[in-house]
Motif scaffolding. Structure first.
Motif, PDB file in Angstrom:
ATOM      1  N   UNK A  25     -35.561 -30.391  23.193  1.00 31.61           N
ATOM      2  CA  UNK A  25     -34.922 -30.051  24.244  1.00 31.61           C
ATOM      3  C   UNK A  25     -34.070 -31.500  24.618  1.00 31.61           C
ATOM      4  N   UNK A  26     -35.090 -32.200  25.328  1.00 30.55           N
ATOM      5  CA  UNK A  26     -35.237 -33.772  25.203  1.00 30.55           C
ATOM      6  C   UNK A  26     -34.445 -34.281  24.604  1.00 30.55           C
ATOM      7  N   UNK A  69     -37.232 -22.211  30.745  1.00 32.91           N
ATOM      8  CA  UNK A  69     -36.472 -23.404  31.148  1.00 32.91           C
ATOM      9  C   UNK A  69     -35.831 -23.843  30.453  1.00 32.91           C
ATOM     10  N   UNK A  70     -36.243 -24.799  29.534  1.00 31.38           N
ATOM     11  CA  UNK A  70     -35.828 -25.657  29.182  1.00 31.38           C
ATOM     12  C   UNK A  70     -34.516 -25.031  27.683  1.00 31.38           C
ATOM     13  N   UNK A  71     -35.257 -23.668  26.816  1.00 25.82           N
ATOM     14  CA  UNK A  71     -33.852 -23.522  26.209  1.00 25.82           C
ATOM     15  C   UNK A  71     -32.442 -22.213  27.275  1.00 25.82           C
ATOM     16  N   UNK A  72     -32.975 -22.467  28.667  1.00 24.34           N
ATOM     17  CA  UNK A  72     -31.753 -21.851  29.462  1.00 24.34           C
ATOM     18  C   UNK A  72     -30.931 -22.640  29.566  1.00 24.34           C
ATOM     19  N   UNK A  73     -31.498 -24.322  30.181  1.00 21.48           N
ATOM     20  CA  UNK A  73     -30.946 -24.859  30.785  1.00 21.48           C
ATOM     21  C   UNK A  73     -30.310 -25.926  29.231  1.00 21.48           C
ATOM     22  N   UNK A  74     -30.167 -25.671  27.925  1.00 14.67           N
ATOM     23  CA  UNK A  74     -30.036 -26.331  26.593  1.00 14.67           C
ATOM     24  C   UNK A  74     -28.676 -25.446  26.461  1.00 14.67           C
ATOM     25  N   UNK A  82     -32.577 -27.278  32.477  1.00 15.32           N
ATOM     26  CA  UNK A  82     -33.330 -27.930  32.216  1.00 15.32           C
ATOM     27  C   UNK A  82     -34.676 -28.969  32.519  1.00 15.32           C
ATOM     28  N   UNK A  83     -34.120 -29.477  33.281  1.00 11.91           N
ATOM     29  CA  UNK A  83     -35.012 -30.606  34.449  1.00 11.91           C
ATOM     30  C   UNK A  83     -36.356 -29.708  35.114  1.00 11.91           C
ATOM     31  N   UNK A  84     -36.489 -28.688  35.020  1.00 13.21           N
ATOM     32  CA  UNK A  84     -37.024 -27.731  35.710  1.00 13.21           C
ATOM     33  C   UNK A  84     -38.862 -27.480  34.430  1.00 13.21           C
ATOM     34  N   UNK A 130     -29.233 -25.381  18.801  1.00 18.28           N
ATOM     35  CA  UNK A 130     -30.635 -25.723  17.754  1.00 18.28           C
ATOM     36  C   UNK A 130     -32.302 -26.338  18.648  1.00 18.28           C
ATOM     37  N   UNK A 131     -32.211 -27.143  19.716  1.00 20.82           N
ATOM     38  CA  UNK A 131     -33.015 -27.127  20.668  1.00 20.82           C
ATOM     39  C   UNK A 131     -33.581 -26.221  21.716  1.00 20.82           C
TER      40      UNK A 131
END
Length: 406
Positions: free
Chosen positions: A240-241, A297-302, A321-323, A383-384
């Motif tokens: 994701x990053x 949280x990363x998936x939802x943010x992306x 995403x930052x959380x 994809x991320x």
């Protein structure tokens, strides 16, 4: 196991934030501010000034992570012998010199070559300072130590992109490279003050109760086993990053939003606040639950960044995403360090951080290929998100449960 130098005093008396701890964090802040300056600038420099494609952007962004990944385990083992300070000083110096060379020749191969050299310095510097911090931390506060130390990383990621954006708009990429090199040099100079005894091993090894010469000690594996599974899950989450750092600025340009600096500032500042406010979360809730929340949280943010074009919605996606990013590293890093023997701590840290490098060195080019095939920068974020959800499943199955090693 190797007989190390005496443990640092702060760990023995239970203190965490000491003058030495702060010193190491300041050194890292200068260094990671230098790297953070590249995030909004490097993709545009490759695309606009060097005429590169999405794949070229991914290769240029991720190149330094490839060389770093190749040497991380070896650097880690070296750090268990010569100590933490030499790694940090030499690594920061190599990074500073290589960054200064980015603009010498307007050529993608030359830029990639310097990025590879930066990666060598990055590997040594990070292992040196990150392990030194863990040397100073009490055993039951490893996750908290990682959280506080990582304020330097994300403080740099908050300040660096904003500073890089300002310098790029007012003086071009050349000015960005020079200021970045100077800040990396400051990090190397401050690292000279790291206590020399940290991590320096006595040249003897204890094997089944007998002291024998180190040369006769059992050979270590290239990858430290304590770091392999946590590192693999870190890699999946950090895709994701790779999408965020490589393609956010270009994605925003496509939407008519020509200033990526505030979004990187929001990301870095949010992670910084979460790392301070939630510093005890990984130690209190354990690696599995913290990692599960992080990857979700990363998936939802992306997905939010990819799906919604409004500037405010992208800001919300960046915040979510930052959380996730704020909690993922300390949870998995603390698990790795607590599982590894003290005499192999630098080796474990080197192996763990290798997976960070792979997420950028492999992730950015792979996502660049996805972008080229799909014809849209959104594909990198989608994809991320899918990869992060795969990491979530793996974490639930393969990480130790609460109550086991954390």
């Amino acid at each position: 196991m190797t007989l190390d130098a005496p443990a640092a005093e702060p760990a023995a008396r239970g203190r965490l934030v000491t003058p030495t701890f702060v010193l190491i964090t300041v050194a890292a802040l200068g260094y990671f501010t230098a790297l953070g300056m590249h995030l909004p600038v490097l993709p545009r420099y490759v695309e606009d000034e060097l005429g590169g494609s999405g794949l070229a952007v991914g290769v240029a962004v991720g190149a330094f992570a490839v060389s770093a990944a190749l040497v991380r385990p070896a650097v880690g083992r070296l750090g268990d012998t010569v100590g933490r300070r030499p790694l940090a000083v030499v690594g920061g110096t190599i990074a500073a010199v290589s960054i200064a060379g980015y603009g010498l020749v307007a050529s993608l191969p030359v830029l990639v070559g310097f990025r590879l050299l930066t990666g060598l310095g990055e590997a040594a510097f990070f292992v040196g300072v990150a392990t030194a911090v863990q040397d100073l931390a009490p055993d039951d506060r490893r996750g908290e130590a990682a959280s506080f130390f990582s304020t330097s990383i994300y403080g740099g990621l908050a300040i660096g992109p904003f500073l890089g954006e300002v310098l790029y708009r007012n003086g071009g990429a050349g000015r960005v490279w020079l200021v970045s090199a100077a800040l990396a040099g400051v990090g190397a100079a401050v690292a000279l003050l790291i206590p020399g005894h940290l991590g320096r091993a006595v040249p003897q090894t204890l094997v089944e109760g007998d002291v024998v010469p180190a040369a006769e000690a059992p050979r270590r594996r290239f990858l430290h086993p304590a770091a392999v599974m946590p590192g693999t899950i870190l890699l999946l989450g950090l895709m994701g990053f790779a999408a965020f750092g490589s393609f956010l600025a270009i994605h925003l340009d496509d939407l008519g939003i020509d200033d990526a600096g505030p979004y990187f500032l929001l990301y870095g500042a949010s992670v910084l606040v979460m790392r301070i406010v939630g510093a005890r979360v990984p130690d209190r809730f354990g690696a599995v639950r913290t990692t599960t929340l992080s990857l979700l949280a990363i998936a939802v943010g992306c997905l939010t960044i990819a799906a919604v074009d409004a500037a405010a919605a992208i800001a919300v996606g960046t915040l979510v995403f930052s959380v996730g990013m704020s909690l993922l590293f300390p949870a998995l890093f603390g698990l790795t360090v607590n599982t590894a023997p003290a005499s192999e701590r630098s080796h474990a840290v080197g192996t763990f951080s290798l997976f960070f490098d792979l997420s950028q060195g492999v992730g950015a080019p792979v996502l660049g290929i996805v972008v080229d095939l799909a014809g849209s920068d959104r594909a990198a974020f989608v994809t991320a998100a899918a990869i992060a959800l795969g990491g979530l499943v793996m974490a639930r199955i393969r990480l130790p449960r609460p109550g086991a090693a954390r």
